[in-house]
Write a protein that holds these residues in place. Structure first.
Motif, PDB file in Angstrom:
ATOM      1  N   ASP A  45       0.824  -1.211   0.000  1.00 23.89           N
ATOM      2  CA  ASP A  45       0.000   0.000   0.000  1.00 23.89           C
ATOM      3  C   ASP A  45       0.861   1.266   0.000  1.00 23.89           C
ATOM      4  O   ASP A  45       1.772   1.418   0.813  1.00 23.89           O
ATOM      5  CB  ASP A  45      -0.902  -0.009   1.244  1.00 23.89           C
ATOM      6  CG  ASP A  45      -2.018   1.009   1.137  1.00 23.89           C
ATOM      7  OD1 ASP A  45      -1.841   2.005   0.416  1.00 23.89           O
ATOM      8  OD2 ASP A  45      -3.060   0.800   1.774  1.00 23.89           O
ATOM      9  N   VAL A  95       0.347   4.030   1.033  1.00 25.65           N
ATOM     10  CA  VAL A  95       0.245   4.874   2.222  1.00 25.65           C
ATOM     11  C   VAL A  95       1.403   4.626   3.195  1.00 25.65           C
ATOM     12  O   VAL A  95       1.834   5.531   3.901  1.00 25.65           O
ATOM     13  CB  VAL A  95      -1.132   4.674   2.898  1.00 25.65           C
ATOM     14  CG1 VAL A  95      -1.171   3.398   3.676  1.00 25.65           C
ATOM     15  CG2 VAL A  95      -1.473   5.851   3.783  1.00 25.65           C
ATOM     16  N   TYR A  96       1.960   3.404   3.195  1.00 30.88           N
ATOM     17  CA  TYR A  96       3.107   3.131   4.064  1.00 30.88           C
ATOM     18  C   TYR A  96       4.303   3.985   3.654  1.00 30.88           C
ATOM     19  O   TYR A  96       5.058   4.464   4.491  1.00 30.88           O
ATOM     20  CB  TYR A  96       3.489   1.656   4.013  1.00 30.88           C
ATOM     21  CG  TYR A  96       2.416   0.756   4.552  1.00 30.88           C
ATOM     22  CD1 TYR A  96       1.985   0.884   5.869  1.00 30.88           C
ATOM     23  CD2 TYR A  96       1.825  -0.204   3.756  1.00 30.88           C
ATOM     24  CE1 TYR A  96       1.002   0.069   6.366  1.00 30.88           C
ATOM     25  CE2 TYR A  96       0.834  -1.028   4.246  1.00 30.88           C
ATOM     26  CZ  TYR A  96       0.421  -0.891   5.549  1.00 30.88           C
ATOM     27  OH  TYR A  96      -0.559  -1.699   6.027  1.00 30.88           O
ATOM     28  N   LYS A 123       4.099   6.827   2.120  1.00 34.48           N
ATOM     29  CA  LYS A 123       3.786   8.212   2.483  1.00 34.48           C
ATOM     30  C   LYS A 123       4.121   8.444   3.952  1.00 34.48           C
ATOM     31  O   LYS A 123       4.746   9.442   4.305  1.00 34.48           O
ATOM     32  CB  LYS A 123       2.296   8.500   2.252  1.00 34.48           C
ATOM     33  CG  LYS A 123       1.931   8.711   0.802  1.00 34.48           C
ATOM     34  CD  LYS A 123       0.522   9.245   0.704  1.00 34.48           C
ATOM     35  CE  LYS A 123       0.093   9.406  -0.730  1.00 34.48           C
ATOM     36  NZ  LYS A 123      -1.353   9.631  -0.836  1.00 34.48           N
ATOM     37  N   ALA A 124       3.676   7.515   4.785  1.00 34.54           N
ATOM     38  CA  ALA A 124       3.946   7.649   6.217  1.00 34.54           C
ATOM     39  C   ALA A 124       5.451   7.701   6.458  1.00 34.54           C
ATOM     40  O   ALA A 124       5.937   8.519   7.242  1.00 34.54           O
ATOM     41  CB  ALA A 124       3.325   6.486   6.983  1.00 34.54           C
ATOM     42  N   ALA A 125       6.193   6.850   5.747  1.00 36.00           N
ATOM     43  CA  ALA A 125       7.641   6.822   5.922  1.00 36.00           C
ATOM     44  C   ALA A 125       8.266   8.130   5.448  1.00 36.00           C
ATOM     45  O   ALA A 125       9.219   8.621   6.036  1.00 36.00           O
ATOM     46  CB  ALA A 125       8.230   5.649   5.154  1.00 36.00           C
ATOM     47  N   LYS A 126       7.701   8.693   4.396  1.00 38.27           N
ATOM     48  CA  LYS A 126       8.247   9.927   3.833  1.00 38.27           C
ATOM     49  C   LYS A 126       8.056  11.095   4.803  1.00 38.27           C
ATOM     50  O   LYS A 126       8.939  11.930   4.973  1.00 38.27           O
ATOM     51  CB  LYS A 126       7.538  10.220   2.508  1.00 38.27           C
ATOM     52  CG  LYS A 126       8.370  11.059   1.576  1.00 38.27           C
ATOM     53  CD  LYS A 126       7.728  11.134   0.209  1.00 38.27           C
ATOM     54  CE  LYS A 126       8.121  12.415  -0.496  1.00 38.27           C
ATOM     55  NZ  LYS A 126       7.244  12.723  -1.609  1.00 38.27           N
TER      56      LYS A 126
END
Ligand SMILES: Nc1ncnc2c1ncn2[C@@H]1O[C@H](COP(=O)(O)OP(=O)(O)O)[C@@H](O)[C@H]1O
Ligand SMILES: [Mg+2]
Lengths: 295, 370
Positions: free
Chosen positions: A185, A187-188, A190-193
């Motif tokens: 996904d 979104v993972y 994005k969260a990491a970024k």
């Protein structure tokens, strides 16, 4: 409850029958063959039972050579092809333009006949009176060679064999890994970024764990596939693999049954069961490791 | 910390490649978000809320415009240098990591003089976990927790770096109704205790109204109205905002201003002192459900608006009166106190209206006239 059970078994019956006739029965048969000493296929008689066949096979230099070849192929090609496939998939996953084109190109070998591909490899590597082959021509550019890859030294032959094996198994692995990567996904990432995670850390801490089930799948099936290698060897070195010193365990089994020196189902069965034991052990180890995935 | 957006615009190439025109997801955002407040960014699905949030946190680069955190221009800064924490709609907790490792993840990325020792990290994780009250869950995996618990972990992960801004994208939409109310109060509490400027995206107006200090109502990339929830509710600038806020929704009728008086169909609703100086024209009339007044003997036999009674729904504290007026396609709903003992549930019913709850909008622009 009782009738439900009966029903369930009834549903399973076709599958059980099928498996029984085509899997369990032959396996038992092979087991019996492998312990019958001096079996004569014409008269269907034997002297008695024992482990002589195993002992014979294990002392046969051809079999030992086949085991050595098989293990070398397995140990080199499985990690190499999986790693390479992962690199290529990561590349494929990160490009935007022409992604589909590249995916198709990388997948092409999968739909090509292995024997035909083997022929191409032979042309590339073989030395004939007329030409040294494509690879030797390239080597000549660097002032090296020529090397006879098909009839020459063992390492050269093994190099071609591993090269070919990796090349043949690569497309499937790339296919599996690109879809595994695509299924992570977004979104993972994005969260990491947002947290400023460095790329390498994203790969090791997020991507790799998330696709690890697929990697384990590829490693396990890769091991099994490489242990059962045979047709690829024939495609490059011809049917007389023992003479070429490039035989594999499955090749040895085949030769014992149908080869020029064949007609020994007992030896073939013993060799086949030894292979079975090896693959079984390795797969169990693999599964154990994949269960104990560290976090 | 306050956030200032200056002519912030984001255009995307259309996802459907056959359509050449661009999608303007965020159109000329130009407003300031005050320090330490909880702001609700509200609008229907696809209106650009997530894009606005992504611009603020730095996941998207604006096509035009600038973003300031206090007086720093952060428009070109990567997310990690902005000091933002983000909670995603699906939480985005790493499934293979325990709660502790999830919350610690942002801390482990810190470099240089911000680098922390293991003990400092553990301490911060514990602190964040305490803020959202999940200390006992630290060794679980995300899939071993309920949606509400996962939500808290996601908030803890966003808070652990002590961000200057906390961004939440539809944080409650994956929760069931009861948990949603609980969690939104929880978010309000966390915001209160930490004092971090928080932007909270939702398409649920009730959610936004209930916990926000300020709401920003947007439609198709354009900000329609900004204000305190009650102010926006009491004074919508246009028909869209009026319709978007409030449950049950506002009742809308085709009406007209004639001779300085307001009509719905043939019924004269309000007079000259209400209409003041609006020209004669056809209008939309919006009346909030609580804006209907039953006459004094509480039977609905007198009043300016005549309608056909459809049903009475008793809800305990209030009574909901469903009726149909020819000037509106849909049935209308009035909320009156339960003291009104209307005996029948059919026939004619008449209402007066509370002028404070009546809004008049232009037919063409749908802008508010009165
Ligand atoms: N990466 C993108 N590429 C193209 N169009 C996008 C992209 N992201 C969002 N959009 C479009 O921008 C508009 C706003 O999207 P979004 O911000 O996700 O809305 P919301 O969060 O309010 O539901 C939508 O029309 C959407 O299709
Ligand atoms: Mg969204």
């Amino acid at each position: 409850m009782k009738s439900n059970n009966l029903k369930a078994w009834l549903y399973l019956l076709p599958a059980i029958l099928f498996l029984g006739v085509f899997m369990v029965y032959p396996l038992i048969d092979v087991l019996i063959y492998s312990v019958e000493e001096g079996y004569n296929s014409a008269s269907q008689t034997s002297y008695g039972t024992g482990l002589y066949n195993y002992s014979y096979v294990l002392h046969d230099p051809y079999f030992l050579q086949a085991i050595k070849n098989t293990f070398i192929i397995v140990i080199i090609t499985v990690p190499l092809s999986t790693g390479l496939a992962l690199l290529i998939s990561l590349g494929l996953n990160s490009i935007k333009k022409l992604k589909e084109l590249f995916q198709t190109i990388f997948f092409l070998p999968y739909v090509t006949n292995t024997l035909a591909v083997g022929l191409v490899f032979m042309i590339m590597f073989k030395k004939t009176p007329y030409t040294d082959g494509l690879i030797n021509m390239i080597l000549a550019l660097f002032g090296k060679g020529p090397v006879d890859f098909i009839d020459g030294p063992y390492w050269a032959k093994m190099f071609v064999m591993c090269f070919y094996t990796v090349w043949v198994v690569l497309p499937f692995k790339i296919l599996i890994l690109t879809s595994a990567l695509a299924s992570v996904d977004e979104v993972y990432y994005k969260a990491a970024k947002i947290d400023g995670t460095p790329r390498l850390r994203i790969f090791t801490r997020i991507t790799l764990p998330m696709i690890s089930p697929m990697i384990f799948y590829l490693v396990i099936t890769g091991f099994i596939g490489a242990f059962k290698a045979y047709s690829d060897e024939v495609a490059i070195f011809g049917t007389n693999l023992n003479a070429a010193g490039m035989n594999t365990i499955v090749g040895y089994v085949y030769d014992m049954l149908y080869g020029d020196s064949g007609g020994y189902p007992s030896y073939a069965s013993a060799a086949a069961l030894i292979l079975f034991a090896i693959v079984f052990t390795i797969t169990c180890i693999n599964l154990l490791i994949s269960r104990k995935q560290p976090v | 910390m306050k956030i200032r957006l200056e002519h912030l615009t984001k255009r995307f190439p259309n996802r459907n490649k056959k359509i050449a025109s661009e999608v303007i997801a965020v159109n000329d955002f130009d407003f300031e978000i005050p320090d330490g407040k909880l702001i609700g960014l509200l609008g229907p699905s696809g209106c650009g809320k997530s894009t606005a949030l992504n611009l603020i946190c730095g996941l998207e680069v604006p096509t035009e415009g600038k973003i300031f955190f206090d007086d720093d221009d952060v428009t070109k800064l990567p997310p990690e240098n902005r000091g933002v924490g983000m909670v995603f709609q699906s939480y985005a907790l790493y499934p293979h990591l325990t709660v502790r490792k999830n919350i610690m993840f942002p801390l482990e990325n810190l470099k240089g003089d911000k680098k922390l020792t293991r003990e400092q990290m553990e301490e911060k994780v514990m602190e964040a976990a305490k803020t959202v009250q999940i200390e006992e869950l630290l060794d679980r995996r995300p899939n071993e927790m309920s949606g509400g618990q996962q939500q808290r972990v996601a908030i803890a992960r966003a808070l652990v770096k002590m961000p200057r801004v906390l961004l939440l994208d539809e944080p409650l939409s994956n929760l069931d109704a009861r948990l949603r109310i609980q969690t939104r109060e929880e978010i309000k509490r966390i915001q209160n205790t930490t004092g971090i400027t928080t932007i909270f995206v939702t398409h649920d107006q009730e959610e936004a109204m209930s916990i926000s200090d300020m709401i920003v109502v947007m439609k198709e990339g354009v900000v329609n109205q900004i204000g305190k929830p009650q102010e926006v509710y009491d004074n919508p600038v246009n028909l869209f905002v009026a319709k978007f806020l409030g449950t049950p929704p506002i009742n809308v009728y085709n009406g007209s201003v004639k001779g300085g008086e307001l009509y719905i169909g043939e019924d004269k609703i309000l007079g000259k002192d209400f209409v003041k100086d609006v020209k004669d024209q056809d209008v939309y009339v919006g009346i909030r459900p609580e804006g209907f007044v039953l006459d004094e003997n509480l039977e609905g036999k007198k009043g300016a608006l005549k309608a056909e009674l459809k049903a009475i729904e008793v809800m305990g504290r209030d009574t909901s009166v469903v009726f149909k007026h020819a000037s509106s396609e849909n049935p209308s709903r009035a909320i009156v106190t339960a003291d009104n003992n209307i005996s029948s549930s059919s026939g004619e019913i008449r209402f007066d209206v509370n002028p404070k709850k009546v809004f008049v909008f232009a037919k063409d622009s749908e802008e508010r006239l009165i």
